[in-house]
Design a protein around this motif. Structure first.
Motif, short mmCIF file in Angstrom:
data_model
loop_
_atom_site.label_atom_id
_atom_site.label_comp_id
_atom_site.label_asym_id
_atom_site.label_seq_id
_atom_site.Cartn_x
_atom_site.Cartn_y
_atom_site.Cartn_z
N TYR A 1 -7.49 5.94 -3.25
CA TYR A 1 -6.71 6.12 -4.43
C TYR A 1 -5.07 6.24 -4.13
O TYR A 1 -4.55 6.07 -5.21
CB TYR A 1 -7.10 7.58 -4.92
CG TYR A 1 -6.42 8.62 -4.22
CD1 TYR A 1 -5.30 9.34 -4.18
CD2 TYR A 1 -7.28 9.34 -3.16
CE1 TYR A 1 -4.71 10.31 -3.55
CE2 TYR A 1 -7.00 10.32 -2.28
CZ TYR A 1 -5.60 10.78 -2.50
OH TYR A 1 -5.31 11.79 -1.72
N TRP A 2 -4.73 6.11 -3.11
CA TRP A 2 -3.20 6.10 -2.78
C TRP A 2 -2.94 4.67 -2.52
O TRP A 2 -1.72 4.47 -2.38
CB TRP A 2 -2.92 7.05 -1.57
CG TRP A 2 -3.44 6.48 -0.11
CD1 TRP A 2 -3.07 5.69 0.58
CD2 TRP A 2 -4.66 7.11 0.15
NE1 TRP A 2 -3.84 5.71 1.70
CE2 TRP A 2 -4.98 6.53 1.34
CE3 TRP A 2 -5.64 7.76 -0.22
CZ2 TRP A 2 -6.19 6.82 2.28
CZ3 TRP A 2 -6.85 8.11 0.57
CH2 TRP A 2 -7.01 7.56 1.76
N TYR A 3 -3.78 3.66 -2.41
CA TYR A 3 -3.47 2.19 -2.51
C TYR A 3 -3.05 1.71 -3.82
O TYR A 3 -3.30 2.07 -4.80
CB TYR A 3 -4.77 1.40 -2.02
CG TYR A 3 -5.02 1.34 -0.86
CD1 TYR A 3 -4.73 2.51 0.23
CD2 TYR A 3 -6.10 0.45 -0.11
CE1 TYR A 3 -5.15 2.52 1.50
CE2 TYR A 3 -6.48 0.67 1.02
CZ TYR A 3 -6.14 1.32 1.86
OH TYR A 3 -6.58 1.41 3.20
N TYR B 1 -7.29 4.32 -11.56
CA TYR B 1 -8.20 5.43 -11.77
C TYR B 1 -9.00 5.08 -12.71
O TYR B 1 -8.93 4.55 -13.75
CB TYR B 1 -7.17 6.76 -12.09
CG TYR B 1 -7.83 7.67 -12.38
CD1 TYR B 1 -8.11 8.74 -11.27
CD2 TYR B 1 -8.17 8.49 -13.58
CE1 TYR B 1 -8.71 9.79 -11.32
CE2 TYR B 1 -8.91 9.67 -13.50
CZ TYR B 1 -9.14 10.55 -12.30
OH TYR B 1 -9.80 11.64 -12.32
N PRO B 2 -10.23 5.76 -12.46
CA PRO B 2 -11.38 5.34 -13.38
C PRO B 2 -11.19 5.73 -15.17
O PRO B 2 -10.65 6.83 -14.96
CB PRO B 2 -12.69 5.83 -12.92
CG PRO B 2 -12.12 6.77 -11.85
CD PRO B 2 -10.86 6.56 -11.54
N ALA B 3 -11.73 4.92 -16.11
CA ALA B 3 -11.14 5.36 -17.27
C ALA B 3 -12.22 6.61 -17.78
O ALA B 3 -11.80 7.29 -18.54
CB ALA B 3 -11.50 4.42 -18.12
N MET C 1 0.77 -1.04 -0.08
CA MET C 1 -0.01 0.19 0.25
C MET C 1 0.81 1.29 0.06
O MET C 1 1.68 1.42 0.87
CB MET C 1 -0.74 -0.04 1.10
CG MET C 1 -1.68 1.28 1.31
SD MET C 1 -2.69 1.21 2.98
CE MET C 1 -1.78 1.29 4.23
N ALA C 2 0.68 2.11 -0.81
CA ALA C 2 1.44 3.39 -1.05
C ALA C 2 1.05 4.23 0.21
O ALA C 2 -0.15 4.17 1.01
CB ALA C 2 0.99 4.18 -2.38
N THR C 3 1.75 5.41 0.41
CA THR C 3 1.46 6.15 1.72
C THR C 3 0.66 7.60 1.22
O THR C 3 0.70 7.96 0.09
CB THR C 3 2.86 6.74 2.15
OG1 THR C 3 3.61 5.83 2.36
CG2 THR C 3 2.71 7.53 3.24
N PHE C 4 -0.16 7.77 1.92
CA PHE C 4 -1.01 8.69 1.77
C PHE C 4 -0.50 10.19 1.88
O PHE C 4 0.30 10.37 2.98
CB PHE C 4 -2.17 8.95 2.65
CG PHE C 4 -3.07 10.06 2.77
CD1 PHE C 4 -4.25 10.04 1.82
CD2 PHE C 4 -3.16 11.00 3.84
CE1 PHE C 4 -4.95 10.97 1.79
CE2 PHE C 4 -4.03 12.07 3.63
CZ PHE C 4 -5.12 12.26 2.75
N ASN C 5 -0.54 10.88 0.96
CA ASN C 5 0.29 12.21 1.08
C ASN C 5 -0.73 13.53 1.02
O ASN C 5 -1.30 13.62 -0.02
CB ASN C 5 1.37 12.50 -0.16
CG ASN C 5 1.80 13.69 0.01
OD1 ASN C 5 1.85 14.60 0.89
ND2 ASN C 5 2.97 13.91 -0.85
N ARG D 1 -9.86 13.70 -7.64
CA ARG D 1 -10.06 12.52 -6.75
C ARG D 1 -11.60 12.33 -6.19
O ARG D 1 -11.94 11.25 -5.74
CB ARG D 1 -9.20 12.24 -5.55
CG ARG D 1 -7.65 12.30 -6.02
CD ARG D 1 -7.31 11.06 -6.86
NE ARG D 1 -6.12 10.93 -7.29
CZ ARG D 1 -5.46 9.97 -7.87
NH1 ARG D 1 -6.14 8.98 -8.16
NH2 ARG D 1 -4.34 9.93 -8.00
N ALA D 2 -12.30 13.49 -6.01
CA ALA D 2 -13.48 13.42 -5.37
C ALA D 2 -14.25 14.76 -5.81
O ALA D 2 -13.69 15.68 -6.12
CB ALA D 2 -13.43 13.37 -3.77
#
Length: 137
Positions: free
Chosen positions: A123-125, A130-132, A1-5, A55-56
């Motif tokens: 989104y950071w996982y 990302y949706p098309a 899992m990537a880190t949330f920034n 993202r939202a």
């Protein structure tokens, strides 16, 4: 899992950035569910400054006396027209969503709750895709 920034995520209205195509700016458009029920309006967009991806959506919803604002992951968007943004969530689901609080824009726990509530991977996982559609830069 990537880190949330958290420093990467900002409201589009808080930046000098604009969409490449003015017609692609969906702020102010009506948000409807797949049955066509009115859910509210897109108030703002939360943009990842590193990738320039939305993202939202920040959506105002509810009735006249009780307005609520929620962040809805862009993953929920299924279609965009000139007047509407169609999402795959229904009115009851949006009504029970975690309320958006601009002071939480840098809070990982808040976004984990939001993505979990709607059933999407944050989104950071690493496994996030990302949706098309829609795709904004």
């Amino acid at each position: 899992m990537a880190t949330f920034n958290p420093n990467e995520l900002v409201r589009l209205s808080d930046t000098d950035e604009v969409t490449l195509d003015p017609d692609a700016d969906i702020r102010g458009r009506k948000v409807v569910d797949s049955a066509g029920e009115d859910l509210g309006k897109v108030h703002d967009l939360l943009v990842d400054q590193t990738t320039n991806k939305v993202r939202a959506l920040v959506v105002n919803h509810g009735h006249l006396l009780e307005k609520t604002t929620s962040a809805i992951p862009v993953d929920a968007v299924t279609r965009i027209t000139a007047d509407e943004v169609v999402i795959d969530q229904n009115k009851d689901r949006i009504g029970g969503a975690p309320a958006y609080d601009p002071t939480l824009v840098y809070d990982e726990g808040y976004y984990v709750d939001v993505y979990d509530y709607y059933g999407y991977s944050p989104y950071w996982y690493d496994e996030y895709v990302y949706p098309a559609y829609p795709y904004y830069v």
